[in-house]
Scaffold this active site. Structure first.
Site, PDB file in Angstrom:
ATOM      1  N   TYR A  17     -15.385 -19.133  11.533  1.00 60.94           N
ATOM      2  CA  TYR A  17     -15.460 -18.424  12.507  1.00 60.94           C
ATOM      3  C   TYR A  17     -16.794 -17.804  12.748  1.00 60.94           C
ATOM      4  CZ  TYR A  17     -11.098 -17.252  14.856  1.00 60.94           C
ATOM      5  OH  TYR A  17      -9.781 -17.054  15.680  1.00 60.94           O
ATOM      6  N   TYR A  60      -0.293 -16.893  -2.943  1.00 61.41           N
ATOM      7  CA  TYR A  60      -1.745 -15.956  -3.630  1.00 61.41           C
ATOM      8  C   TYR A  60      -3.020 -16.871  -3.127  1.00 61.41           C
ATOM      9  CZ  TYR A  60      -5.324 -11.370  -4.577  1.00 61.41           C
ATOM     10  OH  TYR A  60      -6.762 -11.418  -3.983  1.00 61.41           O
ATOM     11  N   ASN A  68      -6.387 -13.305  13.116  1.00 58.42           N
ATOM     12  CA  ASN A  68      -6.505 -11.663  14.037  1.00 58.42           C
ATOM     13  C   ASN A  68      -7.592 -10.879  12.978  1.00 58.42           C
ATOM     14  OD1 ASN A  68      -4.039 -12.460  15.034  1.00 58.42           O
ATOM     15  ND2 ASN A  68      -2.796 -11.593  14.188  1.00 58.42           N
ATOM     16  N   THR A  95     -10.117  -5.961 -10.849  1.00 68.00           N
ATOM     17  CA  THR A  95     -10.404  -4.368 -11.069  1.00 68.00           C
ATOM     18  C   THR A  95      -9.460  -3.530 -10.963  1.00 68.00           C
ATOM     19  OG1 THR A  95     -11.529  -5.052  -9.103  1.00 68.00           O
ATOM     20  CG2 THR A  95     -10.981  -2.856  -9.324  1.00 68.00           C
ATOM     21  N   GLY A 133       1.454  -0.820   0.035  1.00 71.74           N
ATOM     22  CA  GLY A 133       0.200  -0.007  -0.029  1.00 71.74           C
ATOM     23  C   GLY A 133       0.589   1.416   0.322  1.00 71.74           C
ATOM     24  N   ARG A 169      -0.130  -6.394 -13.153  1.00 77.76           N
ATOM     25  CA  ARG A 169      -1.973  -6.105 -14.116  1.00 77.76           C
ATOM     26  C   ARG A 169      -1.567  -5.726 -14.996  1.00 77.76           C
ATOM     27  NH1 ARG A 169      -5.174  -6.002  -8.347  1.00 77.76           N
ATOM     28  NH2 ARG A 169      -3.302  -4.488  -7.320  1.00 77.76           N
ATOM     29  N   ARG A 184     -14.753 -10.122  19.139  1.00 80.94           N
ATOM     30  CA  ARG A 184     -14.108  -9.533  21.002  1.00 80.94           C
ATOM     31  C   ARG A 184     -15.161  -8.545  20.022  1.00 80.94           C
ATOM     32  NH1 ARG A 184      -8.706  -7.248  19.924  1.00 80.94           N
ATOM     33  NH2 ARG A 184      -8.352  -9.541  20.173  1.00 80.94           N
ATOM     34  N   LYS A 200      -5.409 -17.535   0.233  1.00 77.40           N
ATOM     35  CA  LYS A 200      -7.275 -16.694   0.272  1.00 77.40           C
ATOM     36  C   LYS A 200      -8.257 -18.592  -0.020  1.00 77.40           C
ATOM     37  CE  LYS A 200      -7.266 -12.242  -0.928  1.00 77.40           C
ATOM     38  NZ  LYS A 200      -6.942 -11.081  -0.234  1.00 77.40           N
TER      39      LYS A 200
END
Length: 316
Positions: A158, A144, A98, A174, A36, A185, A105, A148
């Site tokens: 969960y 990757y 996490n 995208t 990022g 890409r 939580r 995923k």
């Protein structure tokens, strides 16, 4: 709501941040900046409802009570996950756990960004959500793909075992402003090559297909899913199918470049067909994309022009 976005400095994460702030929410953005960029968030420097935390979500963390968690942290381009293979696996496993723990939580809702790569090199076309995929679990793309696929399994666990209110979006190709210019890409490669007057590189014979979704359409679909009660995977992408060669020619038309198209060997495990079946999204979300490829390329053109440094020649 107070909303946590992991991967907030990334392409999609930053656009989602903008959309949620525009809707009146408060956003806590978390990113370790391995792929990022703070440049994607610089326009929010004086936004009181936005807080940025530089944090690797592979390590346990807490940002206080939140109402929603949008988990978008992961290298997502072939260049990045080839360079950061173990890290990609870690963020898909430990990082997702996490993020899910924060939702558990605080009793927050949770949306996980998955991918069309879960379908691998598909033997079913177009790809519906009930197709289990054709993935090489040990190939170069597996860091990757399997990250995923595991994170989808973890998200559903969960939901089933702990009652976390989860959603899964499978994102198809995208593009748009803030897409990294050197991320490997298709759209970014072609746009940068064309603007620099370089040859456009097509792998194989260019007959492999992709379906390209403009970022505003993708964000709208993701947010509609976030507000829904759907827990199973949902495809959000553009069902208009283009060959890579057709895409290259569209980029040449939009940029006005006179670049040649050159062909290189096809990478291992590169999918030959990719097209979402979005009948589920139409039915349960009332969503379908509005922006066609050439319009989206024109909307992206100025961003890619500006992304090139003054030292890099451009055609106009």
């Amino acid at each position: 709501m107070r909303i946590l976005i992991t991967g907030a400095a990334g392409f999609l994460g930053s656009h989602l941040t903008d959309a949620l702030l525009s809707d009146g929410h408060t956003v806590v953005g978390v990113d370790n900046l391995c792929t990022g960029s703070l440049a994607n968030l610089k326009h929010l420097a004086n936004e009181s409802r936005f807080e940025f935390v530089q944090q690797d979500i592979v390590e346990p963390f807490d940002v206080g009570k939140v109402d929603y968690v949008l988990n978008f942290a992961s290298p997502a381009s072939p260049v990045d996950y080839a360079r950061l293979g173990p890290e990609t696996l870690s963020v898909g496993s430990d990082g997702t756990r996490n993020a899910l723990e924060i939702a558990r939580r605080y009793g927050a809702k949770f949306l996980h960004a998955s991918t069309s790569e879960c379908y691998g090199d598909p033997t079913v076309h177009p790809q519906k959500e009930d197709y289990w995929g054709n993935v090489n679990p040990i190939g170069p793309r597996s860091v990757y793909d399997e990250a995923k696929r595991f994170s989808e399994a973890l998200t559903m666990a969960y939901h089933r075992y702990y009652g976390v209110d989860t959603r899964l979006v499978r994102i198809f190709n995208t593009y748009g402003p803030r897409l990294q210019k050197n991320d490997g890409r298709v759209i970014s490669n072609f746009m940068v090559q064309a603007l620099k007057g370089e040859d456009l590189t097509v792998y194989g014979e260019g007959n492999q297909t992709r379906s390209f979704c403009y970022v505003s359409d993708e964000v709208e679909g993701i947010l509609r899913l976030a507000h829904s009660d759907e827990h199973l995977p949902t495809n959000i992408g553009n069902p208009s199918e283009w060959t890579i060669l057709e895409c290259a020619k569209a980029v040449l038309r939009v940029t006005g470049a006179e670049s040649k198209i050159v062909f290189r060997p096809l990478p291992q495990d590169d999918p030959m067909q990719r097209k979402p079946d979005i009948s589920k999204a139409k039915r349960i979300l009332g969503w379908e994309p509005k922006v066609d490829l050439e319009t989206g390329l024109r909307l992206s053109l100025e961003y890619f022009r500006e992304s090139l440094t003054p030292m890099e020649p451009q055609t106009r």
